[in-house]
Scaffold this active site. Structure first.
Site, PDB file in Angstrom:
ATOM      1  N   GLY A  46      18.342   9.341  76.182  1.00 55.56           N
ATOM      2  CA  GLY A  46      19.594   9.406  76.945  1.00 55.56           C
ATOM      3  C   GLY A  46      19.329   9.758  78.393  1.00 55.56           C
ATOM      4  O   GLY A  46      20.177  10.323  79.088  1.00 55.56           O
ATOM      5  N   ILE A  59      23.717  14.382  80.814  1.00 58.03           N
ATOM      6  CA  ILE A  59      22.884  15.536  80.458  1.00 58.03           C
ATOM      7  C   ILE A  59      21.409  15.135  80.398  1.00 58.03           C
ATOM      8  O   ILE A  59      20.537  15.858  80.906  1.00 58.03           O
ATOM      9  CB  ILE A  59      23.378  16.136  79.118  1.00 58.03           C
ATOM     10  CG1 ILE A  59      24.779  16.747  79.303  1.00 58.03           C
ATOM     11  CG2 ILE A  59      22.390  17.168  78.575  1.00 58.03           C
ATOM     12  CD1 ILE A  59      25.507  17.106  78.017  1.00 58.03           C
ATOM     13  N   LEU A  93      18.746   2.934  70.173  1.00 53.85           N
ATOM     14  CA  LEU A  93      18.573   3.927  69.109  1.00 53.85           C
ATOM     15  C   LEU A  93      19.601   3.786  67.995  1.00 53.85           C
ATOM     16  O   LEU A  93      19.569   4.532  67.023  1.00 53.85           O
ATOM     17  CB  LEU A  93      18.608   5.345  69.693  1.00 53.85           C
ATOM     18  CG  LEU A  93      17.509   5.641  70.723  1.00 53.85           C
ATOM     19  CD1 LEU A  93      17.690   7.031  71.315  1.00 53.85           C
ATOM     20  CD2 LEU A  93      16.123   5.508  70.105  1.00 53.85           C
ATOM     21  N   TYR A 104      32.625  11.458  65.325  1.00 60.04           N
ATOM     22  CA  TYR A 104      31.833  12.171  66.334  1.00 60.04           C
ATOM     23  C   TYR A 104      31.531  13.607  65.903  1.00 60.04           C
ATOM     24  O   TYR A 104      30.377  14.011  65.835  1.00 60.04           O
ATOM     25  CB  TYR A 104      32.577  12.174  67.682  1.00 60.04           C
ATOM     26  CG  TYR A 104      31.823  12.939  68.750  1.00 60.04           C
ATOM     27  CD1 TYR A 104      30.754  12.345  69.415  1.00 60.04           C
ATOM     28  CD2 TYR A 104      32.135  14.263  69.077  1.00 60.04           C
ATOM     29  CE1 TYR A 104      30.018  13.046  70.364  1.00 60.04           C
ATOM     30  CE2 TYR A 104      31.408  14.965  70.025  1.00 60.04           C
ATOM     31  CZ  TYR A 104      30.361  14.351  70.670  1.00 60.04           C
ATOM     32  OH  TYR A 104      29.625  15.042  71.613  1.00 60.04           O
ATOM     33  N   LYS A 152      27.824  15.433  64.725  1.00 58.65           N
ATOM     34  CA  LYS A 152      27.216  16.591  65.391  1.00 58.65           C
ATOM     35  C   LYS A 152      27.036  17.754  64.416  1.00 58.65           C
ATOM     36  O   LYS A 152      26.059  18.492  64.496  1.00 58.65           O
ATOM     37  CB  LYS A 152      28.077  17.014  66.597  1.00 58.65           C
ATOM     38  CG  LYS A 152      28.098  15.966  67.703  1.00 58.65           C
ATOM     39  CD  LYS A 152      26.715  15.747  68.283  1.00 58.65           C
ATOM     40  CE  LYS A 152      26.685  14.799  69.458  1.00 58.65           C
ATOM     41  NZ  LYS A 152      25.355  14.671  70.064  1.00 58.65           N
TER      42      LYS A 152
HETATM   43  P1  NAD Z   1      26.295  10.066  78.863  1.00 60.36           P
HETATM   44  O1  NAD Z   1      27.139   8.936  78.411  1.00 60.36           O
HETATM   45  O2  NAD Z   1      26.302  10.418  80.311  1.00 60.36           O
HETATM   46  O3  NAD Z   1      24.791   9.866  78.407  1.00 60.36           O
HETATM   47  C1  NAD Z   1      24.454   9.424  77.125  1.00 60.36           C
HETATM   48  C2  NAD Z   1      23.260   8.502  77.235  1.00 60.36           C
HETATM   49  O4  NAD Z   1      22.926   8.050  75.907  1.00 60.36           O
HETATM   50  C3  NAD Z   1      23.541   7.238  78.082  1.00 60.36           C
HETATM   51  O5  NAD Z   1      22.570   7.090  79.081  1.00 60.36           O
HETATM   52  C4  NAD Z   1      23.518   6.133  77.063  1.00 60.36           C
HETATM   53  O6  NAD Z   1      23.047   4.887  77.580  1.00 60.36           O
HETATM   54  C5  NAD Z   1      22.576   6.697  76.012  1.00 60.36           C
HETATM   55  N1  NAD Z   1      22.765   5.964  74.766  1.00 60.36           N
HETATM   56  C6  NAD Z   1      23.943   5.690  74.140  1.00 60.36           C
HETATM   57  N2  NAD Z   1      23.735   4.877  73.106  1.00 60.36           N
HETATM   58  C7  NAD Z   1      22.412   4.621  73.065  1.00 60.36           C
HETATM   59  C8  NAD Z   1      21.599   3.821  72.235  1.00 60.36           C
HETATM   60  N3  NAD Z   1      22.116   3.053  71.245  1.00 60.36           N
HETATM   61  N4  NAD Z   1      20.267   3.782  72.472  1.00 60.36           N
HETATM   62  C9  NAD Z   1      19.734   4.494  73.498  1.00 60.36           C
HETATM   63  N5  NAD Z   1      20.456   5.263  74.324  1.00 60.36           N
HETATM   64  C10 NAD Z   1      21.790   5.314  74.114  1.00 60.36           C
HETATM   65  O7  NAD Z   1      26.776  11.307  77.991  1.00 60.36           O
HETATM   66  P2  NAD Z   1      26.381  12.854  77.991  1.00 60.36           P
HETATM   67  O8  NAD Z   1      27.658  13.591  78.010  1.00 60.36           O
HETATM   68  O9  NAD Z   1      25.319  13.163  78.976  1.00 60.36           O
HETATM   69  O10 NAD Z   1      25.820  12.963  76.507  1.00 60.36           O
HETATM   70  C11 NAD Z   1      24.551  13.511  76.201  1.00 60.36           C
HETATM   71  C12 NAD Z   1      24.662  14.233  74.870  1.00 60.36           C
HETATM   72  O11 NAD Z   1      25.500  15.372  75.021  1.00 60.36           O
HETATM   73  C13 NAD Z   1      25.299  13.393  73.761  1.00 60.36           C
HETATM   74  O12 NAD Z   1      24.562  13.571  72.563  1.00 60.36           O
HETATM   75  C14 NAD Z   1      26.683  13.988  73.622  1.00 60.36           C
HETATM   76  O13 NAD Z   1      27.217  13.828  72.343  1.00 60.36           O
HETATM   77  C15 NAD Z   1      26.403  15.438  73.949  1.00 60.36           C
HETATM   78  N6  NAD Z   1      27.594  16.197  74.356  1.00 60.36           N
HETATM   79  C16 NAD Z   1      28.275  15.875  75.468  1.00 60.36           C
HETATM   80  C17 NAD Z   1      29.399  16.608  75.821  1.00 60.36           C
HETATM   81  C18 NAD Z   1      30.196  16.294  77.052  1.00 60.36           C
HETATM   82  O14 NAD Z   1      31.285  16.855  77.217  1.00 60.36           O
HETATM   83  N7  NAD Z   1      29.710  15.452  77.950  1.00 60.36           N
HETATM   84  C19 NAD Z   1      29.810  17.697  75.027  1.00 60.36           C
HETATM   85  C20 NAD Z   1      29.084  17.988  73.877  1.00 60.36           C
HETATM   86  C21 NAD Z   1      27.971  17.246  73.555  1.00 60.36           C
END
Ligand code: NAD
Length: 247
Positions: free
Chosen positions: A6, A11, A40, A151, A155
């Protein structure tokens, strides 16, 4: 050497930048704009990511941070399951031997503070994920009416998958922990704000510290957990959410 999934956004991008700023060589994995471009959500993509990470680190990996994930606005719901659960465990398990050869090795999985919002412990979707039955998990989740459960329960399962591995990973002297972020300003969160189903709930979330998180807030916590100062932290789930879970 740190491998980060990611890594192209949010993040994961902040974690990659932090590790690089601290002198690590990084291997980013994402759908695009990454050192390793792999999907993935598929078995073939996960296998590609694993073999290219192994080639990139020469068989000895120091850090693994699994951030790739999809939010609740994504359809079909099974895609959320494929990336958020199987896109994590199918990297963790085959990369353990390489981590065991690394220096002060450990892995950090990005979970979510929504993992405990519902009672998912015996949900057939969660059971299927924990049994590593991807076909069954996808079938069950696509029959549910809500991608929100898809979702949150993905998690929930991934947090349990981390804790279940504590004995085996501990024996290999490789630490494994999870971080549960609260609402963090990234494209994933924006997707949920743009979705009429979740907009109101997100806007009404109570965050005692008075603001949403930034990707760097989460990257700081990952950096702490992966470093020497957290040497006795293993099988832990650490919340970083401005107090949102406590509310
Ligand atoms: P984001 O969308 O900015 O980044 C997620 C990344 O995952 C992207 O670059 C995307 O291309 C990649 N991704 C998605 N599907 C994919 C695949 N099939 N193969 C390879 N890469 C793939 O989101 P984020 O908020 O930075 O999320 C990062 C993590 O944090 C996630 O697991 C999310 O569930 C978790 N999270 C986020 C939040 C929030 O509020 N942003 C809160 C809790 C948990």
């Amino acid at each position: 050497i740190a491998a980060i999934t990611g890594s192209a956004s949010g993040i994961g991008a902040a974690v990659k930048a932090r590790f690089e700023a601290e002198g690590f060589e990084t291997i980013g994995v994402d759908l695009r704009n990454a050192d390793i471009e792999a999907d993935l959500s598929t078995e073939a993509g996960r296998a590609k990511a694993v073999s290219e990470i192994l080639a990139g680190c020469g068989g000895a990996l120091d850090r693994l941070v699994l951030c790739a994930g999809l939010g609740s606005s994504v359809k079909p719901a099974s895609l959320i399951c494929k990336v958020n659960y199987f896109g994590v465990v199918d990297l963790l398990d085959p990369l353990l031997p390489a981590l065991a050869k690394g220096s002060q090795p450990n892995a950090v999985v990005i979970c979510s503070n929504s993992a405990q919002i519902g009672d998912f412990s015996d949900h057939p979707y969660v059971v299927a994920m924990l049994e590593h039955n991807e076909a069954e998990a996808c079938e069950v989740v696509d029959k549910l009416e809500s991608s929100i459960i898809a979702y949150m329960a993905s998690k929930h399962a991934v947090g349990r998958a981390v804790r279940r591995r504590a004995a085996e990973w501990g024996k290999a002297s490789v630490r494994l922990n999870a971080v549960c972020p609260g609402p963090t300003n990234t494209p994933l969160l924006q997707g949920c704000i743009d979705d009429p189903l979740t907009r109101e709930a997100i806007e009404n979330l109570r965050i005692p510290l008075g603001r949403r998180g930034e990707p760097e807030d989460v990257a700081n916590t990952v950096w702490f957990l992966s470093g020497e100062q957290a040497n006795w932290m293993h099988g832990s789930i650490l919340y970083v959410d401005g107090g949102n879970d406590a509310e």
